[in-house]
Design an enzyme around this catalytic site. Sequence first.
Site, short mmCIF file in Angstrom:
data_model
loop_
_atom_site.label_atom_id
_atom_site.label_comp_id
_atom_site.label_asym_id
_atom_site.label_seq_id
_atom_site.Cartn_x
_atom_site.Cartn_y
_atom_site.Cartn_z
N GLY A 51 62.32 51.58 -26.72
CA GLY A 51 61.96 51.50 -28.15
C GLY A 51 62.82 50.53 -28.93
O GLY A 51 62.41 50.03 -29.98
N GLU B 187 60.90 53.39 -19.60
CA GLU B 187 60.15 54.60 -19.95
C GLU B 187 59.57 55.36 -18.76
O GLU B 187 59.52 56.59 -18.77
CB GLU B 187 59.00 54.25 -20.91
CG GLU B 187 59.45 54.11 -22.36
CD GLU B 187 59.93 52.72 -22.71
OE1 GLU B 187 60.17 51.92 -21.78
OE2 GLU B 187 60.09 52.43 -23.91
N ALA C 70 64.39 54.31 -27.87
CA ALA C 70 64.17 55.37 -28.85
C ALA C 70 65.13 56.50 -28.48
O ALA C 70 65.61 56.56 -27.34
CB ALA C 70 62.73 55.85 -28.77
N GLU D 96 61.23 47.25 -28.14
CA GLU D 96 59.98 47.18 -28.92
C GLU D 96 60.24 46.79 -30.38
O GLU D 96 59.46 46.05 -30.98
CB GLU D 96 59.24 48.53 -28.85
CG GLU D 96 58.69 48.80 -27.46
CD GLU D 96 58.10 50.18 -27.33
OE1 GLU D 96 58.86 51.17 -27.47
OE2 GLU D 96 56.89 50.30 -27.09
N1 COA Z 1 68.59 57.97 -26.47
C1 COA Z 1 69.56 58.82 -26.79
N2 COA Z 1 70.84 58.63 -26.44
C2 COA Z 1 71.14 57.54 -25.74
C3 COA Z 1 70.17 56.59 -25.37
C4 COA Z 1 68.83 56.85 -25.78
N3 COA Z 1 67.84 55.98 -25.51
N4 COA Z 1 70.76 55.60 -24.65
C5 COA Z 1 72.07 55.92 -24.59
N5 COA Z 1 72.30 57.08 -25.24
C6 COA Z 1 73.57 57.77 -25.43
C7 COA Z 1 74.02 58.48 -24.15
O1 COA Z 1 73.37 59.72 -24.02
C8 COA Z 1 75.49 58.60 -24.42
O2 COA Z 1 75.70 59.65 -25.34
P1 COA Z 1 76.78 60.83 -25.07
O3 COA Z 1 78.09 60.10 -25.03
O4 COA Z 1 76.62 61.73 -26.25
O5 COA Z 1 76.42 61.43 -23.76
C9 COA Z 1 75.83 57.32 -25.15
O6 COA Z 1 74.61 56.84 -25.68
C10 COA Z 1 76.40 56.25 -24.24
O7 COA Z 1 75.50 56.04 -23.17
P2 COA Z 1 75.94 56.07 -21.63
O8 COA Z 1 74.73 56.38 -20.83
O9 COA Z 1 77.13 56.94 -21.43
O10 COA Z 1 76.37 54.55 -21.43
P3 COA Z 1 76.37 53.72 -20.08
O11 COA Z 1 77.09 52.46 -20.35
O12 COA Z 1 76.85 54.56 -18.94
O13 COA Z 1 74.82 53.40 -19.78
C11 COA Z 1 72.58 52.71 -20.38
C12 COA Z 1 74.10 52.56 -20.64
C13 COA Z 1 71.85 51.91 -21.45
C14 COA Z 1 72.24 52.14 -18.99
C15 COA Z 1 72.19 54.20 -20.44
O14 COA Z 1 72.70 54.74 -21.65
C16 COA Z 1 70.71 54.48 -20.42
O15 COA Z 1 70.08 54.40 -19.38
N6 COA Z 1 70.13 54.84 -21.60
C17 COA Z 1 68.76 55.25 -21.72
C18 COA Z 1 67.84 54.05 -21.69
C19 COA Z 1 66.42 54.48 -21.81
O16 COA Z 1 65.85 55.16 -20.99
N7 COA Z 1 65.79 54.01 -22.89
C20 COA Z 1 64.39 54.20 -23.13
C21 COA Z 1 64.14 55.22 -24.15
S1 COA Z 1 62.53 54.96 -24.85
#
Ligand code: COA
Length: 259
Positions: free
Chosen positions: A111, A134, A67, A114
């Site tokens: 999310g 989460e 999400a 999900e």
């Molecule tokens: N919500 C909002 N933005 C998100 C996101 C999320 N769940 N997941 C990734 N993004 C955004 C990042 O903030 C980044 O945006 P920015 O360039 O404006 O800063 C962009 O997507 C790219 O992500 P980034 O983290 O730079 O890529 P990465 O390859 O280094 O890492 C992940 C990939 C998936 C490991 C990492 O993005 C991450 O941990 N995301 C969150 C996962 C999470 O907690 N999800 C559960 C939410 S319910």
Amino acid sequence: MNYQDILVSNEEGIVTLTLNRPDQLNAVNSSIMHSLYSFFTEDYKSIEGFKGVIITGSGEKAFAAGADIKEFLAVADDSIPFVKKGHNTYFAIENFHKPVIAVIKGYALGGGLELALACHMRLVNPKTKISFPEVNLGLIPGYGGTQRMSQLIGKARAMELMMTTDMIDANQAVQYGVCNRVVEDDEIMPTAKKMIAKIASKGPVAVKHIIKTINAAFDESKNGFDIELQAFADLMQTKDFEEGVKAFMEKRKAHFIGE
Ligand code: COA
């Protein structure tokens, strides 16, 4: 159908909904949630020759990385309607009368995972990684993940995945029973389309009842055996049943009309 953040294409009644925020790894924001809700409750009704839906993500990196965390703080004081909208949207997908397949390439997290779990089936590419991160945010999966994942893989594995946040890869996701199969990149969309086309050649009312009765097996408020019994009896009154049996006797392909 013109949605913000979701691309819609229609190939002979097979509709593909592509989450289209690749620079944000297709994180499911309010706009995506609202569009999914509109599609699965209302907008699909205008599609002619409708066979089923594929949900996928734009780009090679993610189906959806969760999400949209950036929206979370703003909704903290009014979180119940926010989560309820997610529940209602994902229920609409889970109980949809036509097949819904998630095509997952790369990350399906939180999310986003999900959303995939609400679909009827899941195909993954070899680069897929799934997890529930989460608790890293001091939260839990809130769009049905605690329930659907436990139903799919059992209590012990669900506890481990959600408490540790460990990622599992494509093969392990299939081995656990989260996903149906791993398919190479160039074959994954054609495979999903073939599956929907194949299902579309079967009795549509019967397919609708398959979805309903299988879902009933996971709904404690329902007696799935009673629902199966009634569905079977109802199907025996349909023109499709008459046609199916007639076609079998005449050694020909059945032509179902969905009645
Ligand atoms: N919500 C909002 N933005 C998100 C996101 C999320 N769940 N997941 C990734 N993004 C955004 C990042 O903030 C980044 O945006 P920015 O360039 O404006 O800063 C962009 O997507 C790219 O992500 P980034 O983290 O730079 O890529 P990465 O390859 O280094 O890492 C992940 C990939 C998936 C490991 C990492 O993005 C991450 O941990 N995301 C969150 C996962 C999470 O907690 N999800 C559960 C939410 S319910």
